[in-house]
Design a protein around this motif. Structure first.
Motif, PDB file in Angstrom:
ATOM      1  N   GLN A   6       0.844  -1.101   0.002  1.00 47.39           N
ATOM      2  CA  GLN A   6      -0.042  -0.126  -0.051  1.00 47.39           C
ATOM      3  C   GLN A   6       0.688   1.290   0.001  1.00 47.39           C
ATOM      4  O   GLN A   6       1.866   1.132   0.723  1.00 47.39           O
ATOM      5  CB  GLN A   6      -0.892   0.065   1.249  1.00 47.39           C
ATOM      6  CG  GLN A   6      -2.063  -0.962   1.251  1.00 47.39           C
ATOM      7  CD  GLN A   6      -2.844  -0.638   2.452  1.00 47.39           C
ATOM      8  OE1 GLN A   6      -2.563  -1.572   3.392  1.00 47.39           O
ATOM      9  NE2 GLN A   6      -3.903   0.230   2.476  1.00 47.39           N
ATOM     10  N   THR A   7       0.424   2.232  -0.917  1.00 48.28           N
ATOM     11  CA  THR A   7       1.321   3.294  -1.042  1.00 48.28           C
ATOM     12  C   THR A   7       0.740   4.627  -0.198  1.00 48.28           C
ATOM     13  O   THR A   7       1.206   5.672   0.082  1.00 48.28           O
ATOM     14  CB  THR A   7       1.892   3.742  -2.435  1.00 48.28           C
ATOM     15  OG1 THR A   7       0.871   3.890  -2.882  1.00 48.28           O
ATOM     16  CG2 THR A   7       2.868   2.849  -2.731  1.00 48.28           C
ATOM     17  N   TRP A   8      -0.597   4.437   0.052  1.00 50.51           N
ATOM     18  CA  TRP A   8      -1.494   5.703   0.457  1.00 50.51           C
ATOM     19  C   TRP A   8      -2.228   5.334   1.747  1.00 50.51           C
ATOM     20  O   TRP A   8      -2.831   4.097   1.738  1.00 50.51           O
ATOM     21  CB  TRP A   8      -2.274   6.194  -0.578  1.00 50.51           C
ATOM     22  CG  TRP A   8      -1.530   6.643  -1.869  1.00 50.51           C
ATOM     23  CD1 TRP A   8      -1.322   5.890  -2.949  1.00 50.51           C
ATOM     24  CD2 TRP A   8      -0.760   7.848  -2.268  1.00 50.51           C
ATOM     25  NE1 TRP A   8      -0.335   6.585  -3.748  1.00 50.51           N
ATOM     26  CE2 TRP A   8      -0.169   7.835  -3.251  1.00 50.51           C
ATOM     27  CE3 TRP A   8      -0.786   8.969  -1.146  1.00 50.51           C
ATOM     28  CZ2 TRP A   8       0.439   8.722  -3.728  1.00 50.51           C
ATOM     29  CZ3 TRP A   8       0.057  10.145  -1.876  1.00 50.51           C
ATOM     30  CH2 TRP A   8       0.638  10.096  -2.770  1.00 50.51           C
ATOM     31  N   THR A   9      -2.619   6.404   2.417  1.00 53.33           N
ATOM     32  CA  THR A   9      -3.583   5.785   3.676  1.00 53.33           C
ATOM     33  C   THR A   9      -4.853   6.150   3.189  1.00 53.33           C
ATOM     34  O   THR A   9      -5.268   6.550   1.959  1.00 53.33           O
ATOM     35  CB  THR A   9      -3.481   6.938   5.101  1.00 53.33           C
ATOM     36  OG1 THR A   9      -3.512   7.977   4.458  1.00 53.33           O
ATOM     37  CG2 THR A   9      -1.990   6.641   5.476  1.00 53.33           C
ATOM     38  N   ARG A  10      -5.960   5.748   3.870  1.00 52.35           N
ATOM     39  CA  ARG A  10      -7.395   6.081   3.647  1.00 52.35           C
ATOM     40  C   ARG A  10      -7.501   7.449   3.041  1.00 52.35           C
ATOM     41  O   ARG A  10      -8.595   7.809   2.310  1.00 52.35           O
ATOM     42  CB  ARG A  10      -8.368   5.527   4.694  1.00 52.35           C
ATOM     43  CG  ARG A  10      -8.323   4.151   4.772  1.00 52.35           C
ATOM     44  CD  ARG A  10      -9.226   3.496   5.794  1.00 52.35           C
ATOM     45  NE  ARG A  10      -9.229   2.209   6.046  1.00 52.35           N
ATOM     46  CZ  ARG A  10     -10.054   1.454   6.796  1.00 52.35           C
ATOM     47  NH1 ARG A  10     -10.551   2.034   7.685  1.00 52.35           N
ATOM     48  NH2 ARG A  10      -9.710   0.121   6.763  1.00 52.35           N
ATOM     49  N   LEU A  12      -5.491   9.241   1.780  1.00 47.36           N
ATOM     50  CA  LEU A  12      -4.620   9.844   0.637  1.00 47.36           C
ATOM     51  C   LEU A  12      -3.246  10.368   0.974  1.00 47.36           C
ATOM     52  O   LEU A  12      -2.626  11.242   0.346  1.00 47.36           O
ATOM     53  CB  LEU A  12      -5.169  10.530  -0.483  1.00 47.36           C
ATOM     54  CG  LEU A  12      -6.519   9.785  -1.134  1.00 47.36           C
ATOM     55  CD1 LEU A  12      -7.154  10.760  -2.153  1.00 47.36           C
ATOM     56  CD2 LEU A  12      -6.380   8.570  -1.638  1.00 47.36           C
ATOM     57  N   ALA A  13      -2.896  10.256   2.042  1.00 44.59           N
ATOM     58  CA  ALA A  13      -1.566  10.617   2.810  1.00 44.59           C
ATOM     59  C   ALA A  13      -0.548   9.677   2.104  1.00 44.59           C
ATOM     60  O   ALA A  13      -0.640   8.346   2.068  1.00 44.59           O
ATOM     61  CB  ALA A  13      -1.478  10.702   4.370  1.00 44.59           C
ATOM     62  N   TYR A  14       0.481   9.931   1.494  1.00 44.20           N
ATOM     63  CA  TYR A  14       1.583   9.202   1.298  1.00 44.20           C
ATOM     64  C   TYR A  14       2.341   8.319   2.349  1.00 44.20           C
ATOM     65  O   TYR A  14       2.837   8.931   3.067  1.00 44.20           O
ATOM     66  CB  TYR A  14       2.699   9.964   0.476  1.00 44.20           C
ATOM     67  CG  TYR A  14       3.651   9.235  -0.264  1.00 44.20           C
ATOM     68  CD1 TYR A  14       3.406   8.094  -1.249  1.00 44.20           C
ATOM     69  CD2 TYR A  14       5.146   9.036   0.000  1.00 44.20           C
ATOM     70  CE1 TYR A  14       4.370   7.225  -1.846  1.00 44.20           C
ATOM     71  CE2 TYR A  14       6.094   8.208  -0.401  1.00 44.20           C
ATOM     72  CZ  TYR A  14       5.691   7.319  -1.300  1.00 44.20           C
ATOM     73  OH  TYR A  14       6.529   6.488  -1.842  1.00 44.20           O
ATOM     74  N   HIS A  15       2.206   7.174   2.533  1.00 44.89           N
ATOM     75  CA  HIS A  15       2.494   6.206   3.557  1.00 44.89           C
ATOM     76  C   HIS A  15       2.729   4.888   2.894  1.00 44.89           C
ATOM     77  O   HIS A  15       1.946   3.934   3.142  1.00 44.89           O
ATOM     78  CB  HIS A  15       1.518   6.434   4.565  1.00 44.89           C
ATOM     79  CG  HIS A  15       2.056   5.383   5.613  1.00 44.89           C
ATOM     80  ND1 HIS A  15       3.088   5.665   6.517  1.00 44.89           N
ATOM     81  CD2 HIS A  15       1.421   4.240   6.205  1.00 44.89           C
ATOM     82  CE1 HIS A  15       3.253   4.895   7.442  1.00 44.89           C
ATOM     83  NE2 HIS A  15       2.208   3.851   7.464  1.00 44.89           N
ATOM     84  N   TYR A  98      -7.409  -3.103  -1.800  1.00 43.01           N
ATOM     85  CA  TYR A  98      -5.989  -2.714  -1.963  1.00 43.01           C
ATOM     86  C   TYR A  98      -5.562  -3.455  -3.129  1.00 43.01           C
ATOM     87  O   TYR A  98      -4.669  -3.100  -4.041  1.00 43.01           O
ATOM     88  CB  TYR A  98      -5.196  -2.598  -0.751  1.00 43.01           C
ATOM     89  CG  TYR A  98      -5.815  -1.466   0.011  1.00 43.01           C
ATOM     90  CD1 TYR A  98      -5.508  -0.242  -0.047  1.00 43.01           C
ATOM     91  CD2 TYR A  98      -6.263  -2.282   1.187  1.00 43.01           C
ATOM     92  CE1 TYR A  98      -6.143   0.739   0.910  1.00 43.01           C
ATOM     93  CE2 TYR A  98      -6.828  -1.225   2.272  1.00 43.01           C
ATOM     94  CZ  TYR A  98      -6.748   0.291   2.328  1.00 43.01           C
ATOM     95  OH  TYR A  98      -7.262   0.891   3.053  1.00 43.01           O
TER      96      TYR A  98
END
Length: 109
Positions: A6-10, A12-15, A98
């Motif tokens: 996963q590259t984004w949180t719910r 849409l923060a880059y994580h 995801y």
């Protein structure tokens, strides 16, 4: 074992992070029966964090993508969180959206 990147949180923060589902046991050498693992079958979390970062770095270093990763990524501690998830059904339901329509989901035997 199943892994999903996963590259984004719910929100849409880059994580970037990876979820792995690891079975709590395996087949016997003759393939005839399931052999459950010990109750504490995984590595201690701190050791697993260091080991995973090193293995990931080494694998990525063999690709053209390694140079795109900032050097400080390899210097900072990585967080590994391990917990039992029962039979995995709930975790699979969480990860399914995801992995839907993407090639980033992998199954490793």
């Amino acid at each position: 074992m199943i892994g999903v990147l996963q590259t984004w949180t719910r929100d849409l923060a880059y994580h970037p992070h990876i979820h792995y589902l690891v079975p709590e046991g395996g087949l016997s050498t003759d393939g005839e029966r399931w052999v459950p693992s010990r109750a504490n079958f995984l590595l201690p979390v701190k050791a697993l964090s260091v080991l995973f970062r090193a293995k990931f770095r080494d694998a990525l270093h063999r690709t053209d993508l390694f140079e795109q990763v900032a050097t400080e990524v390899w210097r900072q501690p990585w967080v590994v969180h391990c917990q039992p998830v029962g039979d995995g059904t709930t975790a699979l339901k969480y990860l399914a959206p995801y992995a839907f329509r993407t090639l980033l989901a992998t199954a490793v035997s």
